[in-house]
Design an enzyme around this catalytic site. Structure first.
Site: not given
Length: 325
Positions: A121, A186, A322
């Site tokens: 992204r 992630k 975040r």
């Protein structure tokens, strides 16, 4: 030719130049040239006099026949095209082109062992080393125009998290809008790309990347904390098994989404929501502010209460969230 050579060497055993030449139908000199080209795949080949060539580490390649057979029962009448490539620029780019004529109700799927121009992204590079991870794109045509897309990326993110949790039995979570995390790192990400008319059927390609066997040196350039399934799944990971589970979960999600929208899958999203109740930083353009993340709305928007007490509803693709703590 290089694809066939990789397949032969994938067992991690020594293969002589004579054997490889006979199997490939080329001279020993040509064998050496093709072996040298495997460096472009990021593969290291050992050469030992009297023994031949072998890969530094065995490979467990994706098996197109095994994958197709596993999907045949449930999805035979829904899959138009299913392909596994050794190398592409981007599975999304390839599928956007090849699935332009895809009818409503059917799916095209492309998997690749590596991407030379993988994308995440917001224009980020998606690191895609050969035969270490999963790089997959699914194409679908949805009726109803662009308005049907609200919450789609969240729904698919939840389906991906659920498939990983089921196969690997680990506690994964979702960071809005669709990143799959494990232990605040992630693990997988999605990139949805859309073409079509405002009111007509929309052509959607869902790109999915999952870190499975990625080695530290391959991920050295990644600009955020990351992890791979092989580091957190005690039993190890069969990439073919995981691909089947991911495809099954994503297609079931899309079938449900067509009739129920995001609301029908919101409960699954809530199950894996990472940030709910935590303080977050929100950035959008030149604006940056903090607040408490309260979860997602029935439409898939992030709900954040600012320090001024005001509740704001945030659309995917416009902001970055975040965790602060």
């Amino acid at each position: 030719m290089n694809d066939r050579l990789v397949g032969i060497l994938s067992d991690g055993e020594f293969h002589s130049g004579v054997e490889l030449g006979e199997l490939l139908g080329v001279t020993r000199t040509a064998v050496w040239k093709h072996v040298s080209q495997l460096a472009t795949y990021g593969l290291k080949v050992e050469k030992v006099k009297g023994k031949g060539y072998r890969l530094e580490h065995p490979l467990h390649l994706l098996d197109e026949s095994r994958l197709r057979d596993a999907l045949e029962g449930r999805w035979k009448d829904k899959l138009r095209e299913f392909n596994v490539a050794h190398s592409v620029g981007s599975t999304n780019v390839e599928l956007l082109k090849s699935s332009r004529d895809l009818p409503v109700g059917l799916y095209d799927i492309l998997l690749a062992e590596r991407q030379t121009a993988g994308r995440g992204r917001r224009g980020r590079v998606w690191v895609s080393p050969f035969a270490q991870n999963i790089y997959m794109s699914v194409a679908v045509r949805l009726p109803g125009g662009f308005s049907v897309l609200n919450g789609l990326s969240l729904a698919i993110g939840a389906a991906v998290a659920d498939a990983i949790n089921t196969v690997c039995n680990i506690e994964v979570s979702l960071k809005w809008p669709n990143d799959v995390w494990y232990s605040e790192r992630k693990l997988a990400g999605l990139l949805l790309e859309v073409q079509g008319e405002q009111e007509g059927p929309v052509h959607v390609v869902v790109g999915l990347g999952v870190n499975v066997l990625m080695q530290p040196e391959a991920g050295r350039g990644i600009d955020q904390p990351w992890t791979a399934l092989n580091d957190v799944c005690e039993a190890g990971v069969d990439r073919n098994q995981l691909c089947v589970a991911l495809i099954d979960s994503v297609l079931l999600c899309l079938e449900s989404y067509k009739s129920k929208g995001f609301l029908g899958l919101k409960g699954l999203w809530d199950k894996y929501d990472l940030l709910k109740g935590r303080q977050v930083m929100v950035s959008s353009g030149n604006e940056c502010w903090s607040g408490e993340y309260l979860g997602v709305s029935d439409e898939g928007y992030a709900l954040v209460r600012g320090e001024d007490g005001g509740l704001r509803s945030l659309a995917g693709g416009e902001i970055t969230v975040r965790p602060v703590s």
